[in-house]
Motif scaffolding. Structure first.
Motif, PDB file in Angstrom:
ATOM      1  N   SER A   1      28.181   7.393  44.730  1.00 25.69           N
ATOM      2  CA  SER A   1      28.994   7.092  43.159  1.00 25.69           C
ATOM      3  C   SER A   1      30.874   7.020  44.637  1.00 25.69           C
ATOM      4  O   SER A   1      31.159   7.897  44.317  1.00 25.69           O
ATOM      5  CB  SER A   1      28.743   7.533  42.152  1.00 25.69           C
TER       6      SER A   1
ATOM      7  N   SER B   1      23.903  -0.169  38.477  1.00 26.42           N
ATOM      8  CA  SER B   1      24.416   1.033  39.126  1.00 26.42           C
ATOM      9  C   SER B   1      24.270   2.082  38.755  1.00 26.42           C
ATOM     10  O   SER B   1      24.717   3.201  38.948  1.00 26.42           O
ATOM     11  CB  SER B   1      26.291   0.711  39.026  1.00 26.42           C
ATOM     12  N   VAL B   2      23.617   2.390  37.923  1.00 22.32           N
ATOM     13  CA  VAL B   2      22.666   3.304  36.660  1.00 22.32           C
ATOM     14  C   VAL B   2      21.173   3.273  37.207  1.00 22.32           C
ATOM     15  O   VAL B   2      20.076   2.230  37.148  1.00 22.32           O
ATOM     16  CB  VAL B   2      23.649   3.505  35.406  1.00 22.32           C
ATOM     17  N   LYS B   3      20.606   4.735  37.617  1.00 22.74           N
ATOM     18  CA  LYS B   3      19.123   4.844  37.781  1.00 22.74           C
ATOM     19  C   LYS B   3      18.356   5.508  37.294  1.00 22.74           C
ATOM     20  O   LYS B   3      19.378   7.326  37.501  1.00 22.74           O
ATOM     21  CB  LYS B   3      18.770   4.426  39.174  1.00 22.74           C
ATOM     22  N   SER B   4      17.624   5.650  36.005  1.00 23.06           N
ATOM     23  CA  SER B   4      16.974   6.883  35.843  1.00 23.06           C
ATOM     24  C   SER B   4      15.819   7.348  35.333  1.00 23.06           C
ATOM     25  O   SER B   4      14.864   5.598  35.460  1.00 23.06           O
ATOM     26  CB  SER B   4      17.426   6.473  34.186  1.00 23.06           C
TER      27      SER B   4
ATOM     28  N   LEU C   1      18.974  11.148  37.359  1.00 25.19           N
ATOM     29  CA  LEU C   1      20.433  10.184  36.457  1.00 25.19           C
ATOM     30  C   LEU C   1      20.921  10.218  37.993  1.00 25.19           C
ATOM     31  O   LEU C   1      22.024  10.842  38.598  1.00 25.19           O
ATOM     32  CB  LEU C   1      21.132  10.657  35.359  1.00 25.19           C
ATOM     33  N   ARG C   2      21.320   8.707  38.064  1.00 31.46           N
ATOM     34  CA  ARG C   2      22.000   8.502  39.245  1.00 31.46           C
ATOM     35  C   ARG C   2      23.280   7.124  39.123  1.00 31.46           C
ATOM     36  O   ARG C   2      22.523   6.346  38.973  1.00 31.46           O
ATOM     37  CB  ARG C   2      21.293   7.528  40.355  1.00 31.46           C
ATOM     38  N   ILE C   3      24.545   7.298  39.058  1.00 29.15           N
ATOM     39  CA  ILE C   3      25.523   6.681  38.632  1.00 29.15           C
ATOM     40  C   ILE C   3      26.198   6.280  39.861  1.00 29.15           C
ATOM     41  O   ILE C   3      26.660   7.201  40.733  1.00 29.15           O
ATOM     42  CB  ILE C   3      25.999   7.915  37.884  1.00 29.15           C
TER      43      ILE C   3
ATOM     44  N   VAL D   1      25.796  -2.703  34.869  1.00 35.05           N
ATOM     45  CA  VAL D   1      24.970  -1.066  34.744  1.00 35.05           C
ATOM     46  C   VAL D   1      23.324  -0.960  35.033  1.00 35.05           C
ATOM     47  O   VAL D   1      23.085   0.552  35.851  1.00 35.05           O
ATOM     48  CB  VAL D   1      25.133  -0.508  33.422  1.00 35.05           C
TER      49      VAL D   1
ATOM     50  N   ILE E   1      18.919   3.828  29.298  1.00 36.27           N
ATOM     51  CA  ILE E   1      18.894   4.462  30.119  1.00 36.27           C
ATOM     52  C   ILE E   1      18.516   6.089  29.699  1.00 36.27           C
ATOM     53  O   ILE E   1      17.820   6.727  30.049  1.00 36.27           O
ATOM     54  CB  ILE E   1      20.101   4.903  31.616  1.00 36.27           C
ATOM     55  N   TRP E   2      19.943   6.516  29.100  1.00 37.51           N
ATOM     56  CA  TRP E   2      20.329   8.086  28.469  1.00 37.51           C
ATOM     57  C   TRP E   2      18.768   8.178  27.245  1.00 37.51           C
ATOM     58  O   TRP E   2      18.276   9.882  27.291  1.00 37.51           O
ATOM     59  CB  TRP E   2      21.352   7.488  27.542  1.00 37.51           C
TER      60      TRP E   2
END
Length: 623
Positions: free
Chosen positions: A170, A118-121, A131-133, A115, A153-154
């Motif tokens: 994505s 693959s996920v950036k905030s 938010l990049r997923i 995660v 992240i959130w």
């Protein structure tokens, strides 16, 4: 998609090898069987197996000895016949199929690393969340990660004023992640049916709905969301982008997405080294009845994907000055100054509160400004638009017609008729400027006015008159009053010159007046506007006419177009206010209410019947 025809199938599957090749016709039949059992549009495959058998039996065999060339030819044939670029055939002698484990089955530590990769905030300027997923995780995976996913992240972006949701990179994800993500941008009280997925191998259908209970805090449905897409955006990311766009919950910016599938499988063809990749499930939106598959998600704003964030940021740098510029123009030119001051302050306040962060280009800014101007002022005439070419002036001096043009103008603008009971009918569809009226005056009197002046009553048809120039209104009104005394028709305040002008009837007119005693009816529709409305309202205010038809449009006596800064944005601003000669109050811009409200297409017959009845009673009363 259109059904695949037999001739197309025959052309496609004549691509077999000669009898000394190890590639056998049975392989083609096996490929057809795989499609029949797994392709997500089985209705497009009607008659396929029979057509393939016919092609094989025909003996027309294309000699292709190279397996990879054959795979390429077969791919082109299948894609062309079914109009589906997701179908591919490959020759892979060294391919080793590997079933990747489901994300939720991975150890928690491995999941966390995946995660994080693959996920950036981030939080950008002006409290804008980013938010990049790159890989959409499913609901089960998110629940397994629990608070760690939220904290890392959130929670960073949950309280931002608006969000840029980056799906440009994505390319993979789990289907259960679609409703999971969309639930964060909706309210729990009303669940939303966002997708219906049909799975061909199991012949089953699954509905995807937002979730009533989720981990962490929702972003809600009010704050602005911008989704970034690219040509690489595919699969579940497309499902998310499409649903949020069609729910009007987000604006999409970037490039058209790939047009992938919610689920594809790579299946070996019999025991050969050929493989066919097949979309085995299809998505249908309950919102639109359509799908993003094959065609992709078209963005609201088209920009090169890699430039999307930079372009939004660059546009927002000058946004404040544009919003203030619109307010300044209103303060300088809008007819009702106190309303202009109020609207200008509201625009600045909305900017400060972050309510313009979803604006990404001039088109979306024009739409937002128009909505805010009209809502705050209550005046539907205020309008902001974008135009790449400077709009032509709507206020150029009218052209005085030549002698040759006079007859054409009169024929084009005026229509007259004598109705039963000696009732005159006059229709004209544009209010001409006073100088034009003076120029065509003698011809107008002779060919139009003289033919209806001696009628016992007159119907003026303004149903198709959308306005024009107001300068001839006093002259037109004067024909329906006596020469003395002069009548105060209305007053006009011009914001540009800050002057108030009383508009009166004129003492002298060309030809004979219709007078103040004969009955006059005016027909209106929702198209009747601008100067035509002022004439109609004046005659109603002074009790000189009966109005029959629909409420008028509520247009402007005068609106001017002003450029906002040095941009392609322009504001149409009413710069004059009209005041009643009877009450002294400003006329509303809600339109003229008729005395007798009927559908516009019925107005003439209703007016005619009323007049015929009244005239008959008068005749009978004299006997």
């Amino acid at each position: 998609m259109a059904h695949m025809t037999v001739p197309l199938l025959m052309m496609l599957f004549l691509c077999t090898l000669s009898s000394n090749s190890s590639f056998q016709p049975a392989l083609v039949l096996e490929m057809a069987k795989i499609l029949l059992e797994n392709y997500c549009f089985p209705e497009n495959l009607v008659g396929m197996q029979e057509a393939i058998q016919q092609a094989i039996n025909s003996g027309e065999i294309l000699q292709i000895s190279d397996r990879k060339t054959l795979a390429t030819v077969l791919t082109a044939g299948v894609q062309g016949a079914l109009n589906d670029p997701r179908l591919t055939i490959s020759y892979e002698p060294n391919f080793v199929p590997v079933m990747p484990p489901t994300l939720s089955s991975l150890p928690k530590e491995q999941l966390i690393r995946l995660v994080k990769n693959s996920v950036k905030s981030d939080i950008l300027e002006n409290n804008v969340g980013y938010l990049r997923i790159d890989r959409i995780v499913g609901e089960e995976t998110a629940v397994k990660l629990g608070s760690q996913l939220m904290e890392s992240i959130w929670d960073k972006i949950a309280h931002t004023s608006s969000l840029i949701f980056d799906l440009r990179y994505s390319t993979a994800g789990e289907l259960s992640g679609v409703p999971f993500i969309i639930s964060y941008f909706s309210d729990p009280e009303s669940l939303i049916h966002i997708d219906t997925v049909y799975d061909r191998p199991s012949n089953s259908t699954k509905e995807l709905w937002t979730i009533p209970s989720i981990v962490g805090e929702r972003y809600g449905k009010e704050k602005d969301v911008i989704i970034l897409t690219s040509r690489r955006t595919t699969g579940t990311a497309e499902a998310v982008a499409y649903a949020l766009k069609k729910l009007r919950r987000a604006i999409t910016v970037g490039e058209r997405s790939a047009g992938g599938s919610v689920k594809v499988q790579k299946i070996r063809i019999a025991q050969s080294k050929f493989y066919i990749t097949v979309p085995v499930a299809r998505s249908v939106s309950p919102i639109t009845g359509q799908s993003w598959e094959v065609t992709g998600v078209s963005p609201n704003v088209h920009v090169i994907a890699k430039e999307a964030v930079a372009k939004i940021a660059e546009f927002h740098k000058g946004l404040n000055s544009l919003i203030q510029g619109a307010g300044d123009l209103l303060e300088d030119h809008y007819a009702i100054h106190e309303v202009a001051l109020k609207v200008s302050k509201v625009l600045v306040s909305k900017w400060a509160d972050g309510l313009y962060r979803s604006v990404v280009d001039f088109e979306s800014l024009a739409s937002q400004l128009t909505a805010d101007l009209q809502e705050t002022s209550g005046d539907h005439r205020l309008h902001v638009f974008h135009c790449d070419v400077e709009p032509e002036s709507l206020h150029e001096l009218p052209k005085i017609p030549t002698a040759e043009e006079v007859g054409y103008i009169i024929d084009a603008l005026f229509k007259i008729e004598l109705l039963p009971g000696n009732i005159g009918y006059l229709r004209f569809d544009m209010m001409a400027d006073i100088e034009v009226v003076k120029a065509i005056g003698p011809h107008l009197i002779k060919s139009v006015w003289s033919k209806i002046i001696n009628t016992d009553a007159l119907i003026i048809d303004m149903r198709y008159n959308t306005g024009g120039y107001s300068t001839a209104i006093p002259l037109l009104c004067s024909y329906f009053f006596d020469a003395e005394p002069l009548h105060h028709l209305y007053s006009v305040f011009d914001r540009t010159t800050t002057t108030m002008t009383e508009v009166m009837t004129v003492p002298q007119v060309r030809g004979q007046r219709y007078g103040s005693s004969k009955e006059l009816f005016i027909l209106t529709s929702h198209m009747t506007g601008s100067a035509a409305e002022v004439f109609t309202r004046t005659m109603k205010d002074l009790n000189r006419a009966t109005i029959v038809g629909e409420p008028t449009t509520g247009g402007s006596l005068s609106s001017r177009t002003y450029q906002i800064g040095d941009t392609v944005l322009y504001a149409s601003i009413p710069n004059q206010a009209v005041f009643s000669a009877i009450t002294g109050k400003m006329w509303s811009f809600s339109g003229v209410e008729p005395h007798i409200a009927v559908q516009a297409n019925e107005a003439l017959s209703v007016a005619q019947k009323i007049l015929e009845s009244r005239l008959l009673k008068r005749v009978q009363g004299k006997q």
